[in-house]
Motif scaffolding. Structure first.
Motif, PDB file in Angstrom:
ATOM      1  N   GLU A  25      27.270 -24.893 -10.231  1.00  0.00           N
ATOM      2  CA  GLU A  25      26.473 -26.289 -10.615  1.00  0.00           C
ATOM      3  C   GLU A  25      27.112 -27.348 -11.284  1.00  0.00           C
ATOM      4  N   ILE A  27      18.889 -15.114  -8.981  1.00  0.00           N
ATOM      5  CA  ILE A  27      19.731 -16.169  -8.623  1.00  0.00           C
ATOM      6  C   ILE A  27      21.088 -15.538  -8.072  1.00  0.00           C
ATOM      7  N   SER A  81      25.653 -18.673  -5.300  1.00  0.00           N
ATOM      8  CA  SER A  81      25.513 -20.040  -4.697  1.00  0.00           C
ATOM      9  C   SER A  81      24.473 -20.815  -5.877  1.00  0.00           C
ATOM     10  N   GLY A  82      23.808 -20.109  -6.535  1.00  0.00           N
ATOM     11  CA  GLY A  82      22.454 -20.995  -7.076  1.00  0.00           C
ATOM     12  C   GLY A  82      20.990 -20.839  -6.325  1.00  0.00           C
ATOM     13  N   LYS A  83      21.038 -19.976  -5.352  1.00  0.00           N
ATOM     14  CA  LYS A  83      19.709 -19.818  -4.572  1.00  0.00           C
ATOM     15  C   LYS A  83      18.800 -18.965  -5.216  1.00  0.00           C
ATOM     16  N   VAL A  84      17.629 -19.289  -5.460  1.00  0.00           N
ATOM     17  CA  VAL A  84      16.525 -18.601  -6.511  1.00  0.00           C
ATOM     18  C   VAL A  84      15.742 -17.614  -5.406  1.00  0.00           C
ATOM     19  N   ALA A 129      26.491 -19.278 -10.966  1.00  0.00           N
ATOM     20  CA  ALA A 129      25.701 -20.007 -10.501  1.00  0.00           C
ATOM     21  C   ALA A 129      25.708 -21.622 -11.278  1.00  0.00           C
ATOM     22  N   ASP A 141      13.602 -23.721  -5.439  1.00  0.00           N
ATOM     23  CA  ASP A 141      14.463 -22.685  -4.489  1.00  0.00           C
ATOM     24  C   ASP A 141      15.807 -22.569  -4.754  1.00  0.00           C
ATOM     25  N   THR A 142      16.200 -23.576  -5.773  1.00  0.00           N
ATOM     26  CA  THR A 142      17.639 -23.357  -6.236  1.00  0.00           C
ATOM     27  C   THR A 142      17.772 -23.940  -7.445  1.00  0.00           C
ATOM     28  N   ASP A 192      17.082 -27.476  -7.652  1.00  0.00           N
ATOM     29  CA  ASP A 192      15.909 -27.781  -7.721  1.00  0.00           C
ATOM     30  C   ASP A 192      15.229 -28.030  -9.126  1.00  0.00           C
TER      31      ASP A 192
END
Length: 362
Positions: A132, A285, A288-291, A128, A336-337, A340
């Motif tokens: 990013e 995480i 894709s970096g989604k939390v 991630a 959320d990511t 963010d």
């Protein structure tokens, strides 16, 4: 004997009986309490938590602390007095034992599961963070685990790279199951794999693994729905453009993923993410970096504030629980990511804290 004396004696005996009952009566509960926090930008046991080599890194300031929760062991049985104390103590939470150890899970099984989740969270944090920063990360499908006693035992091994199933190339872990279940139980499946040791050597050298071999595995019938299975769990492994080591022992579970990823980003960029401020947080995480949400958020808030944190990065799905009891002096920041989180850290760094996304009870 005077009535007053008899009454006092009876009361004393009742009290002693209740006290003994409280000490010796075991109850089916476990306890959660704030655990230690660790600065991902700092060191632990004399080693940097994040050790990056083969790429330029930059100085960092402040804190990006991961947070933890202490829990009683699977074999520990609380007595009634401990449970009552836990219920009234502000910094502790008493929960049903099965909440932490469902289906009779042993402490050894729980520890192993937590270790696997922690390892996966480190892998996803690296992916991630690099994605990013628009850095290249190569992915490949691998055997994550082999079920003991299954047809795959001693044929396939954890770490084997799966190139194809029955000659059909696989690009995602779910492709493997989709191709296996096309068979009837008892039929053979042919896997094209790069053996784990060759794959590991190639990864260490920063190269894509080659040198495939074919492995034939018979299928068996799944007990739950009768589909064809071979007894493996497919997953994803990655080749990174440089080495990133996460050095932290005696920690388990997936909840440090976000803070590891942010620590890696901070070290690989010239921007000082925190501006010297003390930021803590939590959250799983994915690549894709989604939390994602975690457990024990209330305990983690207390632990973070006790350590000196001013801001706490909070997964949005944990916000409703978190706002019910926020420690004084701690500001919750909804994320959320990983993107963010970076934006919020930039606001904290610049002093624009009035614009931070906040948690609400809804």
């Amino acid at each position: 004997m005077p009535r007053r004396t008899a009454t006092m004696l009876a009361s004393t005996l009742v009290f002693i009986a209740l006290l003994c009952a409280g000490v010796f009566l075991k109850v089916p509960y476990a306890e959660m309490s704030p655990g230690p926090t660790v600065n991902t930008l700092g060191s632990a046991d004399g080693e940097p938590v994040l050790d990056i080599s083969g790429h330029k890194t930059y100085p960092t300031t402040g804190h990006l602390n991961m947070t933890t929760v202490r829990v009683t062991g699977a074999d520990y049985r609380m007595n009634l007095l401990e449970a009552v104390y836990g219920w009234v103590a502000h910094d502790n939470v008493v929960v049903p034992h099965d909440t932490l150890y469902p289906n009779g899970k042993t402490e050894e099984e729980s520890t192993q599961e937590n270790a696997e989740e922690f390892s996966q969270s480190q892998e996803s944090a690296k992916v991630a963070a690099l994605r990013e920063l628009k850095m290249p990360v190569k992915a490949r499908v691998v055997v994550s685990s082999v079920v003991k006693g299954s047809p795959s035992q001693n044929k396939l091994h954890a770490g084997d790279v799966i190139r194809a199933v029955d000659g059909t190339a696989v690009k995602q872990p779910e492709d493997v199951a989709r191709l296996v279940v096309k068979h009837k139980p008892g039929e053979d499946v042919v896997f094209t794999v790069v053996p784990a040791d060759e794959a590991a050597a190639a990864e260490k050298a920063g190269k894509e693994p080659t040198g495939t071999e074919k492995v034939t595995v018979p299928t068996v019938k799944a007990e739950d729905d009768g589909r064809a299975i071979v007894g493996i769990q497919a997953g994803t492994d990655h080749t990174f453009p440089f080495e990133i080591d996460i050095n932290l022992a005696d920690v388990g579970g997936p909840s440090a993923g976000l803070m590891f990823a942010l620590g890696i980003v901070d070290k690989l960029t010239s921007d000082d993410l925190t501006g010297g401020r003390f930021v803590a947080g939590t959250g799983t995480i994915d690549d894709s970096g989604k939390v994602g949400p975690i457990g024990g958020i209330e305990m983690k808030l207390v632990g973070a504030r006790n350590a000196g944190a001013e801001y706490f990065l909070t997964p949005s799905d944990n916000c409703a629980s978190a706002v019910s009891d926020i420690p004084d002096g701690l500001t919750l920041v909804k994320v959320d990511t990983i993107a963010d989180a970076r934006k919020s850290l930039a606001k904290i760094n610049s002093g624009a804290t009035a614009d931070l996304p906040s948690c609400s009870a809804s």
